[in-house]
Write an enzyme that holds these catalytic residues in place. Sequence first.
Site, PDB file in Angstrom:
ATOM      1  N   CYS A 159      -9.789 -64.243 102.091  1.00 15.65           N
ATOM      2  CA  CYS A 159      -8.951 -65.343 101.636  1.00 15.65           C
ATOM      3  C   CYS A 159      -9.734 -66.633 101.371  1.00 15.65           C
ATOM      4  O   CYS A 159      -9.563 -67.264 100.319  1.00 15.65           O
ATOM      5  CB  CYS A 159      -7.844 -65.607 102.660  1.00 15.65           C
ATOM      6  SG  CYS A 159      -6.779 -64.186 102.965  1.00 15.65           S
ATOM      7  N   THR A 192      -4.168 -52.438 108.544  1.00 10.18           N
ATOM      8  CA  THR A 192      -3.300 -53.608 108.363  1.00 10.18           C
ATOM      9  C   THR A 192      -1.857 -53.223 108.041  1.00 10.18           C
ATOM     10  O   THR A 192      -0.913 -53.856 108.510  1.00 10.18           O
ATOM     11  CB  THR A 192      -3.869 -54.532 107.273  1.00 10.18           C
ATOM     12  OG1 THR A 192      -3.026 -55.675 107.125  1.00 10.18           O
ATOM     13  CG2 THR A 192      -3.983 -53.820 105.922  1.00 10.18           C
ATOM     14  N   ASP A 203       4.361 -56.048 103.009  1.00  9.88           N
ATOM     15  CA  ASP A 203       4.170 -57.405 102.519  1.00  9.88           C
ATOM     16  C   ASP A 203       5.525 -58.099 102.494  1.00  9.88           C
ATOM     17  O   ASP A 203       6.446 -57.648 101.798  1.00  9.88           O
ATOM     18  CB  ASP A 203       3.558 -57.376 101.115  1.00  9.88           C
ATOM     19  CG  ASP A 203       3.007 -58.717 100.660  1.00  9.88           C
ATOM     20  OD1 ASP A 203       3.493 -59.750 101.164  1.00  9.88           O
ATOM     21  OD2 ASP A 203       2.100 -58.731  99.811  1.00  9.88           O
ATOM     22  N   ARG A 214       5.968 -61.376 101.706  1.00  6.51           N
ATOM     23  CA  ARG A 214       5.910 -62.624 100.946  1.00  6.51           C
ATOM     24  C   ARG A 214       6.944 -62.646  99.821  1.00  6.51           C
ATOM     25  O   ARG A 214       7.379 -61.606  99.339  1.00  6.51           O
ATOM     26  CB  ARG A 214       4.510 -62.822 100.363  1.00  6.51           C
ATOM     27  CG  ARG A 214       3.459 -63.137 101.398  1.00  6.51           C
ATOM     28  CD  ARG A 214       2.067 -63.202 100.793  1.00  6.51           C
ATOM     29  NE  ARG A 214       1.615 -61.878 100.346  1.00  6.51           N
ATOM     30  CZ  ARG A 214       0.426 -61.649  99.812  1.00  6.51           C
ATOM     31  NH1 ARG A 214      -0.429 -62.656  99.648  1.00  6.51           N
ATOM     32  NH2 ARG A 214       0.083 -60.433  99.446  1.00  6.51           N
ATOM     33  N   THR A 244      -5.981 -62.961  90.143  1.00  5.49           N
ATOM     34  CA  THR A 244      -5.433 -62.111  91.198  1.00  5.49           C
ATOM     35  C   THR A 244      -5.983 -60.702  91.103  1.00  5.49           C
ATOM     36  O   THR A 244      -6.405 -60.259  90.031  1.00  5.49           O
ATOM     37  CB  THR A 244      -3.886 -62.055  91.114  1.00  5.49           C
ATOM     38  OG1 THR A 244      -3.375 -61.346  92.234  1.00  5.49           O
ATOM     39  CG2 THR A 244      -3.431 -61.359  89.832  1.00  5.49           C
ATOM     40  N   LYS A 259       1.961 -59.502  92.194  1.00  8.31           N
ATOM     41  CA  LYS A 259       2.113 -60.893  91.763  1.00  8.31           C
ATOM     42  C   LYS A 259       2.401 -60.964  90.268  1.00  8.31           C
ATOM     43  O   LYS A 259       3.250 -61.739  89.818  1.00  8.31           O
ATOM     44  CB  LYS A 259       0.856 -61.695  92.097  1.00  8.31           C
ATOM     45  CG  LYS A 259       0.620 -61.926  93.580  1.00  8.31           C
ATOM     46  CD  LYS A 259      -0.621 -62.779  93.798  1.00  8.31           C
ATOM     47  CE  LYS A 259      -0.874 -63.015  95.279  1.00  8.31           C
ATOM     48  NZ  LYS A 259      -2.083 -63.843  95.518  1.00  8.31           N
TER      49      LYS A 259
END
Length: 362
Positions: free
Chosen positions: A235, A282, A294, A296, A317, A322
């Site tokens: 990140c 993860t 995810d 988000r 990206t 996205k």
Amino acid sequence: MPLAPDLAELLARARADLRMGVPVVLQGAAGGALVLAAEVLEPRRLAAVQAMGAPDLVLTARRAETLKARAYDGEVARVVLPAGADAAWVQGLADPKDDLTMPMKGPLETRRGGDASLQRLAVTLCKSARMLPAAVVLPLEYPEGLAPRETLTLIDADVAAPHMLTLAALDHVVSARVPLRAAEQARLHIFRPEDGSEEHYAVEIGRPDRHAPVLARLHSACFTGDLLGSLKCDCGPQLNAALAQMGQEGAGVLLYLNQEGRGIGLANKMRAYALQDQGFDTVEANHRLGFEDDERDFRLGAEILRRMGFGAVRLLTNNPAKIAMMERCGIEVTERVPLKVGETSHNAAYLAVKAAKSGHLL
């Protein structure tokens, strides 16, 4: 002008109450329910609720799958609290930290039949408060009487449930010039959701043409990577590389969205890290916690871009999700600009899982 809080304000109050261990009351056509967040459940409050009736522990289907409990209600499972169940027992089911050292947690009985809409909303509220998605829920026959007597927040569940799926309106609070190492001509814009949730930021580099595709990045906040320089993710390098490329081109916009840990919050992200130390990847860690891969909401990015006057982007990206969300929200993606930086020996396996299980183009 009425002084009473509206629904968005009541939900913000409910989230704060749940985080402090204070119960909230839901009322709707399906009846009523008293709700407590399992993560911060206090023995005295659980005892008081058990004296009132037979509460259930409501878990997501993801968490129920780990515990080998049947989720008859689709997204959630209503686990029956057995006689003698205490706060430690509840939290042992809600939090997977001791799953490997104490694997025998069942067999668990789960309810089937009836309306579980209040239970779903209870878990959604806990999740929106950035807590473990688990709630102790006691059905109530007269919820409208309990709430004022105990001065508890009362939520109209029938109105709140669809509202929770709606993106809160964003207010542009302020913008100011902030010279950056990557670009001296930069402005920082602050956007504040009207539902009282976290603010989001837009870094505007130069003076991008609103009539042409802008170089843009939707960057989710990462305290460990962006601020501490963590080597467990990519990140921080992605943030710096995106700003550097925008600075080199002389224009761009980076959206810094406060959706830490793929939308589960920093505390839950650290719980996921602890599970990764136990050998889970993860995605597996998120599932054991009760979350999806995810959590988000990239609609935020599309809305901010629209508010700033942009209708088309060249998106920095590696994440096809996205791109898909921008297109669904009416933001044209004319080009995907790869952003492959930051791989280390500490995050190579993490990046491999993102590619294999989340479809990232790495």
